[in-house]
Design an enzyme around this catalytic site. Structure first.
Site, mmCIF file in Angstrom:
data_model
loop_
_atom_site.group_PDB
_atom_site.id
_atom_site.type_symbol
_atom_site.label_atom_id
_atom_site.label_comp_id
_atom_site.label_asym_id
_atom_site.label_seq_id
_atom_site.Cartn_x
_atom_site.Cartn_y
_atom_site.Cartn_z
ATOM 1 N N GLY A 1 0.847 -1.192 0.000
ATOM 2 C CA GLY A 1 0.000 0.000 0.000
ATOM 3 C C GLY A 1 0.878 1.236 0.000
ATOM 4 O O GLY A 1 2.039 1.186 -0.406
ATOM 5 N N CYS B 1 2.650 5.977 -2.723
ATOM 6 C CA CYS B 1 3.575 6.128 -3.857
ATOM 7 C C CYS B 1 3.574 5.002 -4.875
ATOM 8 O O CYS B 1 3.570 5.259 -6.074
ATOM 9 C CB CYS B 1 4.988 6.321 -3.334
ATOM 10 S SG CYS B 1 5.231 7.987 -2.730
HETATM 11 C C1 UDX Z 1 3.925 14.620 -1.918
HETATM 12 C C2 UDX Z 1 3.572 14.062 -3.292
HETATM 13 O O1 UDX Z 1 2.279 13.508 -3.248
HETATM 14 C C3 UDX Z 1 4.508 12.994 -3.765
HETATM 15 O O2 UDX Z 1 4.293 12.768 -5.135
HETATM 16 C C4 UDX Z 1 5.915 13.376 -3.621
HETATM 17 O O3 UDX Z 1 6.739 12.307 -3.928
HETATM 18 C C5 UDX Z 1 6.177 13.986 -2.291
HETATM 19 O O4 UDX Z 1 5.240 14.976 -1.921
HETATM 20 P P1 UDX Z 1 3.212 13.919 0.521
HETATM 21 O O5 UDX Z 1 4.122 14.870 1.199
HETATM 22 O O6 UDX Z 1 3.051 12.550 1.081
HETATM 23 O O7 UDX Z 1 3.659 13.620 -0.967
HETATM 24 O O8 UDX Z 1 1.804 14.614 0.267
HETATM 25 P P2 UDX Z 1 0.847 15.300 1.346
HETATM 26 O O9 UDX Z 1 1.126 14.779 2.698
HETATM 27 O O10 UDX Z 1 -0.514 15.240 0.766
HETATM 28 O O11 UDX Z 1 1.355 16.813 1.366
HETATM 29 C C6 UDX Z 1 1.180 17.746 0.352
HETATM 30 C C7 UDX Z 1 0.863 19.101 0.993
HETATM 31 O O12 UDX Z 1 0.830 20.103 -0.026
HETATM 32 C C8 UDX Z 1 -0.484 19.147 1.713
HETATM 33 O O13 UDX Z 1 -0.300 19.539 3.056
HETATM 34 C C9 UDX Z 1 -1.284 20.204 0.927
HETATM 35 O O14 UDX Z 1 -2.140 20.987 1.731
HETATM 36 C C10 UDX Z 1 -0.165 21.035 0.332
HETATM 37 N N1 UDX Z 1 -0.575 21.802 -0.853
HETATM 38 C C11 UDX Z 1 -1.258 21.215 -1.845
HETATM 39 C C12 UDX Z 1 -0.245 23.155 -0.949
HETATM 40 O O15 UDX Z 1 0.354 23.708 -0.041
HETATM 41 N N2 UDX Z 1 -0.609 23.843 -2.075
HETATM 42 C C13 UDX Z 1 -1.315 23.277 -3.079
HETATM 43 O O16 UDX Z 1 -1.635 23.938 -4.075
HETATM 44 C C14 UDX Z 1 -1.645 21.917 -2.956
HETATM 45 C C1 UDX Z 2 8.053 3.899 -0.647
HETATM 46 C C2 UDX Z 2 9.552 3.787 -1.013
HETATM 47 O O1 UDX Z 2 10.157 2.769 -0.208
HETATM 48 C C3 UDX Z 2 10.234 5.107 -0.821
HETATM 49 O O2 UDX Z 2 11.593 5.025 -1.227
HETATM 50 C C4 UDX Z 2 9.501 6.144 -1.665
HETATM 51 O O3 UDX Z 2 10.103 7.405 -1.574
HETATM 52 C C5 UDX Z 2 8.047 6.218 -1.254
HETATM 53 O O4 UDX Z 2 7.448 4.935 -1.404
HETATM 54 P P1 UDX Z 2 6.663 3.849 1.586
HETATM 55 O O5 UDX Z 2 5.469 3.774 0.688
HETATM 56 O O6 UDX Z 2 6.652 4.818 2.705
HETATM 57 O O7 UDX Z 2 7.964 4.144 0.737
HETATM 58 O O8 UDX Z 2 6.843 2.404 2.269
HETATM 59 P P2 UDX Z 2 7.608 1.049 1.924
HETATM 60 O O9 UDX Z 2 8.404 0.675 3.098
HETATM 61 O O10 UDX Z 2 8.304 1.102 0.631
HETATM 62 O O11 UDX Z 2 6.395 0.011 1.856
HETATM 63 C C6 UDX Z 2 5.402 0.082 0.852
HETATM 64 C C7 UDX Z 2 4.422 -1.048 1.014
HETATM 65 O O12 UDX Z 2 5.009 -2.306 0.712
HETATM 66 C C8 UDX Z 2 3.855 -1.204 2.436
HETATM 67 O O13 UDX Z 2 2.482 -1.489 2.372
HETATM 68 C C9 UDX Z 2 4.638 -2.371 2.983
HETATM 69 O O14 UDX Z 2 3.976 -3.023 4.030
HETATM 70 C C10 UDX Z 2 4.768 -3.234 1.753
HETATM 71 N N1 UDX Z 2 5.886 -4.200 1.791
HETATM 72 C C11 UDX Z 2 7.172 -3.756 1.898
HETATM 73 C C12 UDX Z 2 5.639 -5.566 1.674
HETATM 74 O O15 UDX Z 2 4.485 -5.988 1.556
HETATM 75 N N2 UDX Z 2 6.692 -6.430 1.680
HETATM 76 C C13 UDX Z 2 7.998 -6.015 1.775
HETATM 77 O O16 UDX Z 2 8.908 -6.851 1.755
HETATM 78 C C14 UDX Z 2 8.240 -4.632 1.894
#
Ligand code: UDX
Ligand code: UDX
Length: 458
Positions: A272, A275
């Site tokens: 899940g 990303c």
């Molecule tokens: C984001 C992107 O989704 C991901 O593709 C990238 O790799 C890293 O940045 P994340 O930080 O997890 O990921 O997203 P989120 O927690 O939703 O934060 C984005 C923030 O941007 C939110 O707090 C939102 O309010 C803000 N935002 C969005 C602005 O400040 N201005 C905007 O126009 C839209």
């Molecule tokens: C991922 C990438 O690891 C990170 O480098 C990128 O910038 C953002 O996306 P994240 O989504 O935070 O990070 O978590 P990650 O640890 O990669 O796990 C993703 C999903 O895979 C989780 O649901 C995790 O439980 C699952 N997973 C991971 C498995 O099912 N098996 C594994 O062996 C490893």
């Protein structure tokens, strides 16, 4: 106080917040401001209850906030004052129009680009932190070129590789930092400015500089490769369940080959997080756009296997429980998409919960960080859901326990005591293979791991 570089981050989310907190800690001579359009989020960053949970984040924000790290909603002035602007606004999968369900929704990035040109009085370096489709920098540059006073904005790609739950560690000790720029004089100069920031704590050989497009594509490919490993082992888990092979033994035997490596081979009920799916869909969309059908189909299978695995997991639960879960209480252990985070985006737990509710089960969901998000995710369909912080209480009178998140605490519960309080026959479906299956079987549970023979008393 006179600061060195003046850095702004637009987007105070999972990426922007922790990244800037670590830069502030490691570069005390810089002024770091983080802005967001969401006022509540900024309020939370300025409070004792940060909007996201990450180990060590509170401590680092505590040290730096008000010293050289500032959270603000004054986007206009912050843009005006900044020399370097990181953009980490969200880029979710498009839900409407062309490319719906596949392409990235870039409206926030684009709005941000307009905000930058409207409020800038001098040239700036713009750093893409958000994951963007390849060649997006070009489109952004075209917008940024439209600035009223003909200012030059150099666009740099600096993708994040943070995994949630270990974001701070990943930032402090990264495998690598990737910085992509145009190979022009001004592009290379801007890249050096960004290298300078990370060089405060990252060994120089771990800072990789590339051209802009390689950097953008590397991020998508890195996530696609990681997800592909999980789908690979998960596809094997289905085969194991038919052949009595054990997926953990296979993962170990295969992973000891140094060319393959042992990480990211834990079979599960599916991956899940915000990303993996989004980035692969993006890769698929780009490949299709360029007419590369085979390439697109190849990567799309990674997602299809992930959907298959989640579906298969739920079907197995229902089948094992005599083909009906109507009115049965089922304890869902976990809800976050992985341990050590409260994030539930694309969580397989959410899928499992929704499917079981459709089958008219009664759920008691227990998760130490994700219950607030679980409530939001299941809003409107949670008449039959109890949210419970104590796993022991969640299991009382339940017919089954379904482990969907690999929280450490689930490993060390007193399962004998839990078993006593459950309805019989009692089932455990371990979607993460974290429990001691033999021991649970001895206690009396019917145990269903992923990719291993089930242990039943029937
Ligand atoms: C984001 C992107 O989704 C991901 O593709 C990238 O790799 C890293 O940045 P994340 O930080 O997890 O990921 O997203 P989120 O927690 O939703 O934060 C984005 C923030 O941007 C939110 O707090 C939102 O309010 C803000 N935002 C969005 C602005 O400040 N201005 C905007 O126009 C839209
Ligand atoms: C991922 C990438 O690891 C990170 O480098 C990128 O910038 C953002 O996306 P994240 O989504 O935070 O990070 O978590 P990650 O640890 O990669 O796990 C993703 C999903 O895979 C989780 O649901 C995790 O439980 C699952 N997973 C991971 C498995 O099912 N098996 C594994 O062996 C490893």
């Amino acid at each position: 106080m006179n600061f060195g570089k003046n850095i702004l981050c637009i987007g105070a989310g999972y990426v922007g917040g922790p990244t800037m907190a670590v830069i502030a800690m490691k570069c005390p001579e810089y002024k770091i401001t983080v802005v967001d359009t969401n006022e509540d989020r900024i309020k939370a960053w300025n409070s004792n209850h940060l909007p996201i949970f990450e180990p060590r984040l509170e401590e680092i924000v505590g040290q730096t906030r008000g010293v050289n790290l500032f959270f603000s909603t004054d986007i206009k002035n912050s843009i005006k004052e900044a020399e370097i602007i990181f953009v980490s606004v969200n880029t979710p999968t498009k839900t409407f129009g062309y490319g719906a369900g596949m392409a990235s929704d870039l409206q926030y990035w684009e709005k941000t680009a307009y905000q930058i040109i409207e409020n800038s009085e001098d040239p700036k370096i713009i750093v893409e932190k958000s994951t963007l489709p390849v060649k997006k920098a070009q489109a952004m540059e075209r917008i940024l070129k439209e600035s009223k006073n003909h200012l030059h904005f150099e666009v740099i790609s600096n993708p994040e590789f943070l995994a949630e739950g270990s974001a701070i560690r990943d930032l402090i000790e990264p495998d690598r930092v990737l910085i992509g720029s145009h190979q022009t004089e001004s592009g290379l100069k801007a890249a050096i400015e960004i290298v300078d920031i990370y060089a405060h704590w990252v060994p120089r050989e771990k800072i990789i500089t590339t051209n802009l497009w390689s950097s953008e594509l590397s991020k998508l490919v890195a996530n696609a490769f990681l997800a592909q490993r999980i789908s690979s082992i998960n596809s094997v888990s289905a085969l194991c369940e038919k052949t009595e092979a054990d997926v953990s033994e296979i993962a170990y035997a295969v992973g000891t080959d140094s060319r393959i490596g042992s990480k990211f081979l834990n079979a599960s009920l599916g991956f899940g997080g915000s990303c993996f799916k989004k980035d692969i869909l993006n890769l698929v969309y780009i490949a299709r756009n360029y007419g590369l059908t085979e390439v697109a189909d190849y990567w799309e299978m990674v997602i299809k296997i992930n959907e298959y695995q989640q579906e298969r997991f739920v079907r197995n639960i229902i089948k094992a429980m005599f083909n009906t879960v109507v009115d049965k209480k089922i304890a869902i252990f976990g809800f976050a998409f992985k341990a050590n985070t409260g994030d539930t985006r694309e969580s397989p737990g959410k899928y499992v919960a929704k499917k079981l509710l459709e089958e008219r089960a009664i759920l008691s969901i227990t998760d130490s960080q994700a219950l607030d998000n679980a409530r939001l995710d299941l809003a409107g369909m949670d008449g039959n859901v109890i949210y419970e912080t104590d796993p022991f209480k969640a299991a009382i009178d339940a017919s089954a326990i379904v482990v969907v998140t690999e929280w450490e605490i689930f490993k060390y519960l007193d399962y004998e005591r839990i078993f006593e309080k459950m309805k019989k026959p009692a089932f455990i479906f371990d979607g993460r293979n974290i429990l001691n299956h033999q021991q649970l079987f001895k206690i009396g549970f019917n145990v269903y791991p992923i990719g291993k023979p089930s242990l039943t008393h029937f």
